[in-house]
Design an enzyme around this catalytic site. Structure first.
Site, mmCIF file in Angstrom:
data_model
loop_
_atom_site.group_PDB
_atom_site.id
_atom_site.type_symbol
_atom_site.label_atom_id
_atom_site.label_comp_id
_atom_site.label_asym_id
_atom_site.label_seq_id
_atom_site.Cartn_x
_atom_site.Cartn_y
_atom_site.Cartn_z
ATOM 1 C CG HIS A 157 -1.794 -1.205 1.563
ATOM 2 N ND1 HIS A 157 -2.776 -1.600 0.715
ATOM 3 C CD2 HIS A 157 -1.580 -2.243 2.483
ATOM 4 C CE1 HIS A 157 -3.588 -2.557 0.984
ATOM 5 N NE2 HIS A 157 -2.544 -3.238 2.002
ATOM 6 C CB SER A 278 13.039 22.199 -16.478
ATOM 7 O OG SER A 278 11.990 22.977 -16.831
ATOM 8 C CE LYS A 284 12.123 19.190 -11.681
ATOM 9 N NZ LYS A 284 10.546 19.696 -12.568
ATOM 10 C CD GLU A 291 8.306 11.381 -15.694
ATOM 11 O OE1 GLU A 291 7.860 12.574 -15.050
ATOM 12 O OE2 GLU A 291 8.249 12.083 -17.145
#
Length: 459
Positions: A157, A278, A284, A291
């Protein structure tokens, strides 16, 4: 503008709009190698049974080889009028050989020809997928070896649950990929049945030898029912189903590593070569490849849905709907193959931040279950032991203790008489890890056995 229809049945030329609507050469041209391979085997069989001469066979095989070389060199010309890759190759052969080229299509239809080519392509694709899966397995085994002594918090969880050895964690993905490879092998076995010789749907009156073709093309057997094989796309659906499960496994792994690479977790350092920056924030380091691997599972799922809906309600035998099977099939293979290739190099280049993980390992009472099982060994019923340790965890929370070991010694026997001096031997994540015993667990000896076994299997 209209053009001439294929064959002698039609009295008027095919409308250009129909040609544009029905063409598949824009995507099925990638079947050229399989079409040449299958046509070569077919021609050799025709010569074997005496339907063409040995000289005609040699001319056909040589012509097919020349056409293949032109396609590979990028000099072959494609036109809408010739519709698909199969007609392009046959028409080019006829341009070269005349009537000898016209004999190639003896005892076959485009129905069984296309099914054969697509099966050959999918079989080649499954072999590549299996090789990529094995490479990713080896990458995970390598990660397990590099992080042999690291202890991780295991989650359920997304809450801290129990400690696990890092090799145990990495080998969990090796096991998932092993099931994927098993499914690939099973799918390949069912796929590896020759359609050629079914002709349009009823077979042929000509004395062909289908086993001769099957042997030449590496098929394990020949299809037993010509009507079934003309309409069968089970192999395409099953292939993409297998690819969908692989994509789902990759998506789950990518999601986990996206989380682990965040500042909040800081468990994982990803290789710079597989991250991006970025456009506005100079600090970044974004896990874009992970992804996209996660995101592209959607495309594979979409391909599976397309194929499932495509074959829904189709009557026997061949229907033109089945032309639409190739784009989702091709895209699913392309997508998963690209994802697997990148996944392997990311796993090989990633590093667990052992110091960060160790600094927070005592948080979350990861040894609570081990302490509960200590009580069980002392004869306390599981439900009672669960309640006792739950009480101690609650006491820790109320007193601001981060670890069970931080409680005063007297609290343990107060909670239960069996929690005596020996309790300290099972508290803490290192002791909890040592306490595991069961086969398949994160027990150090068990993990070493599994790691050794996988190294041998993947060698």
């Amino acid at each position: 503008m209209a053009s001439k229809a294929w064959g002698g049945r039609f009295g008027e030329r095919t409308d250009r709009r129909v040609e544009r609507f029905t063409e598949s050469i824009s995507f099925d041209r990638r079947l050229f190698e399989q079409d040449v391979r299958a046509s070569t085997a077919h021609a050799e069989m025709l010569a074997h049974v005496g339907l063409i001469t040995a000289d005609e066979c040699q001319q056909i095989v040589r012509g097919l080889s020349e056409i293949k070389a032109e396609i590979e060199a990028g000099t072959f010309e494609y036109t809408l009028e010739r519709e698909d890759v199969h007609m392009h190759i046959e028409a080019a052969l006829i341009d070269r050989l005349g009537d000898v080229g016209r004999k190639l299509h003896t005892a076959r239809s485009r129905n069984d020809q296309v099914a054969t080519d697509v099966k050959l392509w999918a079989r080649d694709g499954l072999d590549r997928i299996d090789a990529n899966l094995a490479e990713l397995q080896r990458a995970f085994v390598g990660a397990a070896e590099r992080h042999r002594d690291v202890i991780l918090p295991g989650y359920t969880h997304l809450q801290r649950a129990q400690p696990v050895l890092a090799p145990h964690y990495f080998l969990a993905y090796v096991e998932k990929l092993a099931r994927d490879r098993d499914r690939v092998a099973d799918c390949r076995k069912r796929l590896n049945v020759l359609p050629l010789g079914a002709a349009a749907l009823a077979g042929t009156t000509l004395p062909i030898d289908r086993n001769h073709v099957a042997e030449a093309l590496g098929f394990a057997s020949v299809a037993a029912n010509s009507m079934d094989v003309s309409s069968d796309r089970d192999f395409a659906v099953e292939s993409v189903f297998v690819l969908t499960l692989i994509a789902e496994h990759l998506a789950g792994w990518a999601e986990e590593w996206v989380l682990w690479s965040t500042q909040e977790f800081s468990f994982l350092a990803l290789p710079d070569a597989y991250c991006t920056g970025s456009s506005i924030m100079p600090q970044k380091k974004n896990p874009d490849v992970l992804e996209l691997i996660r995101g592209r599972s959607a495309r594979v799922i979409g391909s599976l849905n397309t194929l499932l809906v495509l074959i829904k309600g189709l009557p026997l035998a061949y229907n033109r709907d089945l032309q639409e099977d190739k784009e989702p099939l091709f895209d699913a293979f392309d997508t998963v193959e690209a994802c697997l290739e990148l996944a392997a190099v990311i796993v090989a280049g990633a590093t667990l931040r052992a110091d960060v993980i160790a600094s927070r390992l005592d948080e979350g009472f990861l040894d609570a279950t081990t302490l509960m099982e200590y009580l069980i060994k002392e004869g306390v019923p599981q439900r009672s032991a669960h309640e006792v340790i739950g009480h101690l965890v609650g006491l820790c929370v109320r007193q601001g203790c981060k670890r069970l070991a931080d409680l005063p010694d007297e609290e343990f026997p107060k909670a239960h008489p069996s929690l005596g001096a020996g309790v300290k031997d099972v508290l803490g994540v290192a002791n909890a890890i040592k306490a595991f015993q069961s086969y398949g667990s994160t027990a150090p000896a068990e993990v070493e056995k599994q790691l050794a076994a996988w190294k041998t299997r993947l060698a």
